[in-house]
Design a protein around this motif. Structure first.
Motif, PDB file in Angstrom:
ATOM      1  N   LYS A  83       1.233  19.443 -10.779  1.00  0.00           N
ATOM      2  CA  LYS A  83       2.461  20.069 -10.278  1.00  0.00           C
ATOM      3  C   LYS A  83       3.719  19.508 -10.952  1.00  0.00           C
ATOM      4  CE  LYS A  83       0.512  21.273  -5.773  1.00  0.00           C
ATOM      5  NZ  LYS A  83       0.674  21.180  -4.299  1.00  0.00           N
ATOM      6  N   GLY A  84       3.523  18.718 -11.991  1.00  0.00           N
ATOM      7  CA  GLY A  84       4.672  18.229 -12.735  1.00  0.00           C
ATOM      8  C   GLY A  84       5.366  17.027 -12.140  1.00  0.00           C
ATOM      9  N   PHE A  85       4.608  16.191 -11.396  1.00  0.00           N
ATOM     10  CA  PHE A  85       5.211  15.035 -10.738  1.00  0.00           C
ATOM     11  C   PHE A  85       4.884  13.725 -11.447  1.00  0.00           C
ATOM     12  CE2 PHE A  85       4.746  17.662  -6.664  1.00  0.00           C
ATOM     13  CZ  PHE A  85       6.046  18.138  -6.762  1.00  0.00           C
ATOM     14  N   ALA A  86       4.520  13.784 -12.717  1.00  0.00           N
ATOM     15  CA  ALA A  86       4.099  12.579 -13.437  1.00  0.00           C
ATOM     16  C   ALA A  86       5.185  11.511 -13.434  1.00  0.00           C
ATOM     17  CB  ALA A  86       3.709  12.929 -14.869  1.00  0.00           C
ATOM     18  N   GLU A  87       6.434  11.917 -13.593  1.00  0.00           N
ATOM     19  CA  GLU A  87       7.534  10.951 -13.627  1.00  0.00           C
ATOM     20  C   GLU A  87       7.674  10.227 -12.292  1.00  0.00           C
ATOM     21  OE1 GLU A  87      12.362  10.829 -14.480  1.00  0.00           O
ATOM     22  OE2 GLU A  87      11.164  12.560 -15.116  1.00  0.00           O
ATOM     23  N   ALA A  88       7.519  10.971 -11.198  1.00  0.00           N
ATOM     24  CA  ALA A  88       7.584  10.344  -9.877  1.00  0.00           C
ATOM     25  C   ALA A  88       6.419   9.379  -9.685  1.00  0.00           C
ATOM     26  CB  ALA A  88       7.576  11.415  -8.791  1.00  0.00           C
ATOM     27  N   GLY A  89       5.246   9.775 -10.148  1.00  0.00           N
ATOM     28  CA  GLY A  89       4.090   8.889 -10.042  1.00  0.00           C
ATOM     29  C   GLY A  89       4.317   7.587 -10.781  1.00  0.00           C
ATOM     30  N   GLU A  90       4.891   7.666 -11.973  1.00  0.00           N
ATOM     31  CA  GLU A  90       5.186   6.468 -12.754  1.00  0.00           C
ATOM     32  C   GLU A  90       6.211   5.591 -12.046  1.00  0.00           C
ATOM     33  OE1 GLU A  90       5.382   3.561 -15.690  1.00  0.00           O
ATOM     34  OE2 GLU A  90       3.849   5.080 -15.242  1.00  0.00           O
ATOM     35  N   ALA A  91       7.177   6.195 -11.387  1.00  0.00           N
ATOM     36  CA  ALA A  91       8.192   5.428 -10.662  1.00  0.00           C
ATOM     37  C   ALA A  91       7.570   4.634  -9.530  1.00  0.00           C
ATOM     38  CB  ALA A  91       9.267   6.375 -10.126  1.00  0.00           C
ATOM     39  N   TYR A  92       6.635   5.254  -8.815  1.00  0.00           N
ATOM     40  CA  TYR A  92       5.988   4.537  -7.720  1.00  0.00           C
ATOM     41  C   TYR A  92       4.994   3.509  -8.231  1.00  0.00           C
ATOM     42  CZ  TYR A  92       8.215   7.018  -3.942  1.00  0.00           C
ATOM     43  OH  TYR A  92       9.144   7.482  -3.058  1.00  0.00           O
ATOM     44  N   ALA A  93       4.416   3.703  -9.391  1.00  0.00           N
ATOM     45  CA  ALA A  93       3.571   2.676 -10.005  1.00  0.00           C
ATOM     46  C   ALA A  93       4.402   1.433 -10.310  1.00  0.00           C
ATOM     47  CB  ALA A  93       2.921   3.219 -11.273  1.00  0.00           C
ATOM     48  N   ARG A  94       5.611   1.632 -10.822  1.00  0.00           N
ATOM     49  CA  ARG A  94       6.498   0.496 -11.090  1.00  0.00           C
ATOM     50  C   ARG A  94       6.915  -0.188  -9.796  1.00  0.00           C
ATOM     51  NH1 ARG A  94       8.875   4.279 -14.690  1.00  0.00           N
ATOM     52  NH2 ARG A  94      10.631   4.551 -13.256  1.00  0.00           N
ATOM     53  N   TRP A  95       7.162   0.606  -8.776  1.00  0.00           N
ATOM     54  CA  TRP A  95       7.530   0.056  -7.467  1.00  0.00           C
ATOM     55  C   TRP A  95       6.393  -0.832  -6.965  1.00  0.00           C
ATOM     56  CZ3 TRP A  95       9.216   3.595  -2.773  1.00  0.00           C
ATOM     57  CH2 TRP A  95       9.525   2.776  -1.667  1.00  0.00           C
ATOM     58  N   PHE A  96       5.175  -0.346  -7.024  1.00  0.00           N
ATOM     59  CA  PHE A  96       4.022  -1.133  -6.600  1.00  0.00           C
ATOM     60  C   PHE A  96       3.967  -2.457  -7.362  1.00  0.00           C
ATOM     61  CE2 PHE A  96      -0.326  -2.203  -8.034  1.00  0.00           C
ATOM     62  CZ  PHE A  96      -0.813  -2.731  -6.848  1.00  0.00           C
ATOM     63  N   GLU A  97       4.111  -2.389  -8.673  1.00  0.00           N
ATOM     64  CA  GLU A  97       4.027  -3.603  -9.492  1.00  0.00           C
ATOM     65  C   GLU A  97       5.076  -4.637  -9.075  1.00  0.00           C
ATOM     66  OE1 GLU A  97       4.070  -4.851 -14.236  1.00  0.00           O
ATOM     67  OE2 GLU A  97       4.468  -2.790 -13.619  1.00  0.00           O
ATOM     68  N   LYS A  98       6.299  -4.191  -8.854  1.00  0.00           N
ATOM     69  CA  LYS A  98       7.361  -5.117  -8.475  1.00  0.00           C
ATOM     70  C   LYS A  98       7.135  -5.720  -7.095  1.00  0.00           C
ATOM     71  CE  LYS A  98      10.887  -2.920 -11.344  1.00  0.00           C
ATOM     72  NZ  LYS A  98      12.145  -2.136 -11.369  1.00  0.00           N
ATOM     73  N   THR A 143       0.818  -1.210   0.000  1.00  0.00           N
ATOM     74  CA  THR A 143       0.000   0.000   0.000  1.00  0.00           C
ATOM     75  C   THR A 143       0.854   1.264   0.000  1.00  0.00           C
ATOM     76  OG1 THR A 143      -1.698  -1.208   1.223  1.00  0.00           O
ATOM     77  CG2 THR A 143      -1.939   1.173   1.099  1.00  0.00           C
ATOM     78  N   PHE A 144       2.024   1.214   0.612  1.00  0.00           N
ATOM     79  CA  PHE A 144       2.863   2.417   0.687  1.00  0.00           C
ATOM     80  C   PHE A 144       3.136   3.027  -0.688  1.00  0.00           C
ATOM     81  CE2 PHE A 144       7.188   4.130   0.328  1.00  0.00           C
ATOM     82  CZ  PHE A 144       6.994   5.322   0.992  1.00  0.00           C
ATOM     83  N   PRO A 145       3.667   2.283  -1.670  1.00  0.00           N
ATOM     84  CA  PRO A 145       3.904   2.922  -2.970  1.00  0.00           C
ATOM     85  C   PRO A 145       2.615   3.370  -3.654  1.00  0.00           C
ATOM     86  CG  PRO A 145       4.312   0.565  -3.111  1.00  0.00           C
ATOM     87  CD  PRO A 145       4.165   0.891  -1.664  1.00  0.00           C
ATOM     88  N   GLN A 146       1.498   2.711  -3.352  1.00  0.00           N
ATOM     89  CA  GLN A 146       0.225   3.151  -3.908  1.00  0.00           C
ATOM     90  C   GLN A 146      -0.128   4.553  -3.420  1.00  0.00           C
ATOM     91  OE1 GLN A 146      -2.054  -0.413  -2.549  1.00  0.00           O
ATOM     92  NE2 GLN A 146      -2.929  -0.356  -4.600  1.00  0.00           N
ATOM     93  N   THR A 147       0.065   4.799  -2.135  1.00  0.00           N
ATOM     94  CA  THR A 147      -0.319   6.102  -1.588  1.00  0.00           C
ATOM     95  C   THR A 147       0.572   7.213  -2.146  1.00  0.00           C
ATOM     96  OG1 THR A 147       1.062   5.725   0.378  1.00  0.00           O
ATOM     97  CG2 THR A 147      -1.250   5.103   0.521  1.00  0.00           C
ATOM     98  N   VAL A 148       1.856   6.910  -2.345  1.00  0.00           N
ATOM     99  CA  VAL A 148       2.739   7.921  -2.930  1.00  0.00           C
ATOM    100  C   VAL A 148       2.381   8.149  -4.397  1.00  0.00           C
ATOM    101  CG1 VAL A 148       5.113   8.607  -3.332  1.00  0.00           C
ATOM    102  CG2 VAL A 148       4.548   7.274  -1.304  1.00  0.00           C
ATOM    103  N   TYR A 149       2.077   7.078  -5.100  1.00  0.00           N
ATOM    104  CA  TYR A 149       1.603   7.203  -6.486  1.00  0.00           C
ATOM    105  C   TYR A 149       0.361   8.092  -6.540  1.00  0.00           C
ATOM    106  CZ  TYR A 149      -1.200   5.986 -10.574  1.00  0.00           C
ATOM    107  OH  TYR A 149      -1.993   6.050 -11.686  1.00  0.00           O
TER     108      TYR A 149
END
Length: 221
Positions: A131-146, A115-121
């Motif tokens: 606010k221009g954080f799309a790249e960070a959101g994508e990084a946490y989506a990948r983290w969640f998947e892994k 759940t942690f990476p989901q909440t950051v995503y």
């Protein structure tokens, strides 16, 4: 000494939040609780809630008198507590049972690792997407998947995570998979875990919990 029934545990929550783990566990265990529904996020939309819970987070379970009763803020811990509040329960794996260690591990894994990476995503890709954080959101989506690999491997030859039966570990992990579908991460969830989620959400206890949150009284006026 006055008679009468003792007050029921009171759960402060937001509909669909991590508090659903607690509502779901109570329904599965047959434990009567009262719900107090808050707008999301409560620390901004219901600032008076900070007087009750300085963290401003949900869920919050209050069970018993203010000075001596239980006050809990961790959703997986609350789910375990409610499942065992009225005594031993098949919803938990007891010490000495097969898969006791695994039960503890997956119950904690659900929030700390999945759940942690989901909440950051959600923060970067949904709440602050302008606010221009799309790249960070994508990084946490990948983290969640892994981070799903451990659960995926565990369920390859099992219907449930531990003990050959439905437990609080399934509630805690299952909620993370439900949340994935709600916030746009379902394409990251393997089909086997989607099938597992479908089995869990077909349970009457889950359906009752969702309906209770929809119909629950609003807290704090």
């Amino acid at each position: 000494m006055s008679g009468g029934a003792a007050p029921r545990p009171l759960l402060y929550t937001c509909a669909g939040s991590r508090g659903l783990r607690a509502t779901w566990a109570a329904e599965e265990a047959g434990v009567a609780i009262d719900l107090a529904l808050l707008p999301f996020p409560p620390r901004f939309e219901a600032p008076e809630y900070l007087e009750i819970n300085p963290l401003g987070t949900v869920p919050l379970l209050v069970d018993g008198p203010d000075d001596t009763g239980a006050r809990m803020t961790e959703s997986c811990a609350i789910a375990h507590y409610l499942a065992t509040r009225n005594g031993p329960s098949d919803l938990v794996i007891a010490p000495g049972e097969v898969d006791y260690a695994e039960y503890l591990d997956f119950t904690y894994h659900a929030d700390a690792t999945i759940t942690f990476p989901q909440t950051v995503y959600m923060r970067f890709a949904i709440f602050e997407k302008d606010k221009g954080f799309a790249e960070a959101g994508e990084a946490y989506a990948r983290w969640f998947e892994k981070r799903l690999v451990k659960v995926e491997e565990r369920l390859r030859e099992r219907e449930y995570l531990c003990g050959g039966r439905f437990t609080v570990a399934d509630i805690c992990v299952g909620y993370a998979l439900v949340l994935a579908g709600r916030v746009g991460l379902d394409d990251r969830v393997p089909q086997g875990l989607r099938d597992y989620r479908d089995r869990l959400t077909a349970r009457d206890g889950y359906k009752r919990a969702v309906e209770r949150e929809k119909a629950g009284p609003q807290a704090l006026g």
